[in-house]
Design a protein around this motif. Structure first.
Motif: not given
Lengths: 750, 262
Positions: A332-335, A426-427, A456, B44-47, B89
């Motif tokens: 997944e796209p994430r920072w 999360r996955r 988180r 609470k999410t990533e984006f 997310h």
């Protein structure tokens, strides 16, 4: 004294075997002992006399003294004897090996070690041996050669190879009746010991080695750079960690400088405090540009050191001209993905290729070698995946991979020897089924068998003791400041529970949850031929965004982690040598491991090494397969002179070239003896003990001529020597009777 | 005497309101419907869609502050599309951020609207420069014509005095990271309903521009002469043409994924 009491020297007892010369069987002796004991007990069932106050304890003592006396008589009656092999006089040869190496010229007590040895031989030992045997005298350094007189040894040899000297004797023992070996040495073997095969052959031939040790066993004041462990090959621009072992006596609490230099240029300096007889310190330095690097590691010479020549060693480090590739698949796209990419982009020594699931059915590829690469997604064949040296599994479901692909991930570390890093998310990990074999087998943690492990919440991190020592987590120097640096890092954006570390795993960093629990954050372990790590977060990007622009913490950490990940992985053909710096040695072992594109061992390859050396030397050597080690090929080669050498290894299967590699090694003369100036008594004792000989100090060596007689090697004869008439037995008998008489007198019975 | 006092008081009140409006704006403006706060709004999410609150130039239109244009319906409606169309997310509710504290560094993607009216302080310019160089991403939208461009540049040139603003090449990954956006057209705001014009002021030609970092990565993505925010906000309205809304979503999603990959 021993011989006065026991008739024979200790060697006779240690070599001999107890036998009974009486025609009566031993069972009768046992029976007689029992009967005698019972009769004496019957006799003492009541007090010896009515007026004697003899309780059970006193009667038991009397019984023991009487029974002991009778037992002694019975034992003597059965005629014990010693069956011992002795060398036939004048028919056997004694090989006398005299250490002729430079360390034997060290002066102690007003005389050099070699002079002490020569004096010992000339002043009686040789004559005593010659009175009973023929004597062959050898001087040895690299190898052994015959000499006529001890004075011919000059201490000029630059190495001590006790094993080689013994091999020479063993070779001669096949044709001549060599009955024993006398070794006069300080035990400073420059190869570190006597080969096991040599000891085994000595044992098989029952050829004892009697060692006479010379030299002191410790310095009063000295600092020694005892060993340096540095990686033989590193990636360009890498920070290298060398483990330096220091030994010292007389300088506890002194501050010394450790340094590494290349061609006079200092690469790194570190000041350390000497704390005990031995300590290990880490020295970090930059590897520099691609190519061979000859590094000199040194510890500062302190005032009053007795041996300043053991303060420096040379090591070779090859900086590879390669950019290892790492594949990172993210679900997944994430920072975290973005900031890892940015950190690795700063590192010219690594290439990151990424596969990102942007939508359910779409992958975004970055850093690919060509438009076709990975166009069908994560590799399904080992040939495609094993081209990478490192693999990062991000927040992606386990069932996104087929069972075959999961096996491939497992084999990537196990068989290919690559590094696999699992990130939290999360996955990731327990959230989506990574806690099942085969991948669970390779992980350094026992993943929880539940979901809900990813949180988180912001958490702070800390280094463990293992993390303090690790190069992966070294952000700043010195180590104490590094611990503080980690403690003050911005909190991670999230974390994941990853369970308990497995027994072989190393936890380098921990995190503290909002509830106050301490959990593993960064865990590593070796697995199969490769290595595996878990970084239980997807939120280290805050180390980049929440710190000043000039701060390189995030970049440094990720570059070091990925460099560690790939540094154990080699190509299909991997060359090595166990000792890249030959200190006063010429023999080098070249070793190649040959595998195909799927990293299965290739047993039918043709492997050759093209060796280039000083003075235009060029030679090709063929490497032979090693039995029981499929895909492993070896060759021994002798470096004719001091200098640097390179061996370019190539492997072919038929006409197809499988790959190549480069081995660097160097021969250095005149250095090995500097590090072996003390007597290695342990080695001499172990050698003597393993072969049935004895270790002697020089002042004890006069007994040697007598004791050496007891040997089964050469031409020997087995003798029976009576033991019943040993003075010690009569003294014991007398002692038992006297003791009884004295006790009776004390108790009023006499 | 009373008249000047009254005039002075009115002027002072108007100034205070203008000052307040240039910064803080009002909640519940006409753009928003009466939709309740989403039940997962605190997830609470990533984006998170982070909307930049900035000070506007004086005497700018309206009291509420230009930063809040289309707030919050555009934001929430857009992130519904991001949720549906990608694996990101995403939180259902936006986050308002400003450049007055280090909190901004927790939001690596920010959106600023009507930047043709922004007026950043020197401290804000410095923090924005730092934010972008550390890896943050700024998308600006909904400003039109020459005057607004110059106003926008008056602050941006203080953020990056030494970096040019350049047109983004159609081959740039930002137009291909998810959707291939070679064919782009001007996306009008809601004024299209009553004027029939797709441009505003003299902003006839849509421009996709950017400020790049030293590695060739976009730090500031500039959507000039278009109104993607309106397109997100009115995407559910039957009178707003679907193809404009669709392109606005695709551009927005591409910009987010680009920001999360480069």
């Amino acid at each position: 004294m021993f011989e006065l009491l026991f008739k024979y020297p200790p060697a006779a007892f240690s070599k001999g075997r107890l036998v009974w010369l009486s025609p009566w069987p031993l069972s009768w002796l046992v029976l007689a002992l029992l009967v005698a004991g019972l009769l004496l007990a019957w006799r003492l069932r009541r007090p010896p006399a009515p007026h004697i106050q003899a309780g059970p304890r006193r009667r038991l003592i009397l019984w023991a003294l009487q029974a002991g006396f009778v037992a002694l008589l019975l034992l003597m009656l059965w005629q014990p004897a010693l069956s011992v092999a002795t060398l036939k006089p004048q028919q056997n040869i004694i090989a006398v090996l005299l250490d002729d190496s430079r360390s034997m010229t060290a002066e102690e007590g007003g005389a050099r070690r070699l002079e002490q040895a020569r004096r010992l031989l000339n002043d009686g030992l040789l004559d005593a041996l010659r009175a009973r045997f023929q004597v062959r005298l050898y001087a040895f350094g690299h190898s052994a050669s015959r000499i006529e007189k001890p004075d011919q040894a000059t201490g000029a040899a630059q190495a001590t190879h006790i094993g080689e000297a013994l091999r020479t004797v063993l070779a001669e023992a096949s044709a001549a009746p060599i009955g024993a070996v006398v070794l006069l040495s300080d035990g400073g073997d420059t190869r570190g010991g006597v080969p096991h095969a040599v000891v085994e052959e000595l044992r098989a031939r029952r050829l004892p080695v009697h060692a006479i040790g010379f030299g002191r066993e410790r310095y009063q004041r000295d600092v020694e750079l005892a060993a340096v462990e540095a990686p033989a090959r590193v990636l360009p621009g890498s920070r290298v960690a060398a483990l330096v072992r220091l030994r010292q006596t007389g300088y506890t609490r002194a501050r010394v400088r450790l340094m590494v230099e290349e061609e006079g240029k200092t690469l790194a300096v570190r000041e350390v405090t000497l704390s005990g007889p031995e300590q290990i310190e880490t020295l970090l330095f930059q590897a520099g540009a691609a190519g061979p690097h000859r590094l000199r590691f040194a510890v500062q010479t302190l005032e009053g050191e007795e041996n300043p020549r053991n303060n420096a060693v040379t090591r070779l480090v090859r900086v590879e001209d390669a950019t290892p590739r790492v594949l990172y698949i993210e679900g997944e796209p994430r920072w975290e993905f973005k900031f890892i990419r940015r950190a690795i982009e700063e590192d010219k020594g690594l290439q990151l290729t990424t596969l990102l699931r942007t939508t359910e059915n779409k992958l975004y590829r970055q850093g690919i070698a060509d438009p076709k690469e990975l166009e069908h997604g994560f590799p399904a064949e080992p040939e495609e995946l094993f081209g990478f040296r490192g693999l990062i599994i991000g927040s992606v479901e386990a069932n996104y991979f087929t069972p075959a692909q999961q096996q491939l991930i497992h084999d990537f570390a196990d068989r290919r020897g690559g590094g696999v890093l699992f990130l939290g998310g999360r996955r990731a990990l327990s959230e989506t089924g990574w806690n099942r074999p085969p991948v669970a087998d390779m992980l350094p943690v026992l993943l929880p068998q539940r979901t809900g492990t990813f949180h988180r919440d912001r958490v702070r991190v800390a280094l463990t003791q293992a993390g303090r020592d690790s190069l992966i987590t070294r952000l700043v120097e010195p180590p104490e400041a590094n611990v503080e640096r980690w403690r003050n890092l911005p909190a991670l954006a999230d974390y994941q529970e990853v369970g308990e570390p497995k027994p072989a795993a190393l936890v380098l960093a921990t995190l503290e949850t909002p509830a106050g629990r301490t959990l593993p954050l960064l865990i590593t372990q070796n697995y199969g031929r490769g290595r595996v790590a878990v970084f239980a977060t997807g939120g280290s990007w805050r180390w980049q965004m929440l710190q000043p622009l000039s701060d390189m913490t995030h970049e440094t950490f990720w570059q070091q982690l990925l460099r560690w990940l790939v540094s154990g992985a080699s190509g299909e053909v991997s060359g090595s040598t166990p000792v890249p710096v030959l200190e006063d040695e010429s023999q080098v072992l070249l070793r190649a491991e040959v595998r195909d594109k799927a990293f299965r061992p290739v047993a039918d390859a043709r492997v050759a090494a093209r060796i280039l050396g000083p003075a235009g030397l060029a030679e090709t050597v063929e490497l032979r397969p090693v039995a029981d080690q499929p895909g492993v090929y070896e060759a021994e080669w002798s470096a004719p002179e001091a200098g640097g050498y390179s061996a370019e290894i190539h492997a072919w299967r038929g006409q197809q070239e499988l790959g190549g590699d480069l081995i660097l090694f160097r021969r250095e003369d005149g250095v090995a003896e500097d590090f072996r100036m003390l007597q290695n008594r342990e080695l001499l004792q172990a050698l003597a003990s393993a072969t049935g000989g004895r270790y002697y100090r020089p002042q004890e060596a006069r007994r040697l001529a007598e004791e050496i007689t007891y040997s089964e090697a050469g031409l020997s004869v087995r003798e029976l020597r009576d033991l019943w008439d040993m003075p010690v037995l009569f003294l014991m008998a007398l002692g038992l009777r006297s003791a009884e008489w004295l006790l009776r007198r004390k108790w009023g019975a006499v | 005497m009373r008249l000047p006092i009254l005039c002075g008081a009115l002027a002072l009140g108007a100034s205070l309101l203008a000052w307040q409006g240039r910064y803080w704006g009002f909640r519940g403006e006409v753009d928003n419907d009466d939709a309740p706060f989403p039940p997962d709004g605190h997830e609470k999410t990533e984006f998170v869609f982070a909307r930049l609150r900035y000070p506007s130039v004086r005497f700018a239109w309206g009291f509420r502050g230009n930063w809040a244009t289309d707030y919050w319906k555009a934001d929430r409606q857009f992130v519904q599309g991001v949720r549906r169309l990608t694996r990101i997310h995403v939180r259902s509710v936006e986050q308002v951020v400003d450049l007055d504290s280090d909190e901004i560094y927790n939001w690596p993607w920010i959106y600023a609207v009507e930047v043709g009216h922004w007026d950043l302080t020197d401290a804000q310019c410095k923090r924005l420069r730092d934010y972008l160089l550390r890896g943050g991403f700024l998308m600006v939208d909904d400003f039109h014509g020459t005057w607004e461009w110059e106003t926008f540049m008056a602050s941006l040139s203080r953020v990056f005095p030494d970096r040019p603003v350049v047109d983004i090449d159609s081959k740039d990954p930002i137009f291909h990271v998810l959707y291939d956006l070679d064919e782009r057209f001007q996306v009008p705001g809601i004024q299209y309903w009553y004027t029939g014009r797709i441009y505003e002021k003299d902003g006839i030609e849509p421009r996709w521009r950017a400020v790049y970092d030293d590695k060739g990565r976009i730090m500031v993505a500039i959507c000039h002469n278009m109104d993607l925010g309106d397109a997100w906000e009115w995407a559910d309205h039957p009178r707003y043409p679907e193809h404009y809304a669709s392109l606005a979503y695709r551009i927005g999603i591409n910009y987010i994924i680009y920001a999360m990959t480069h």
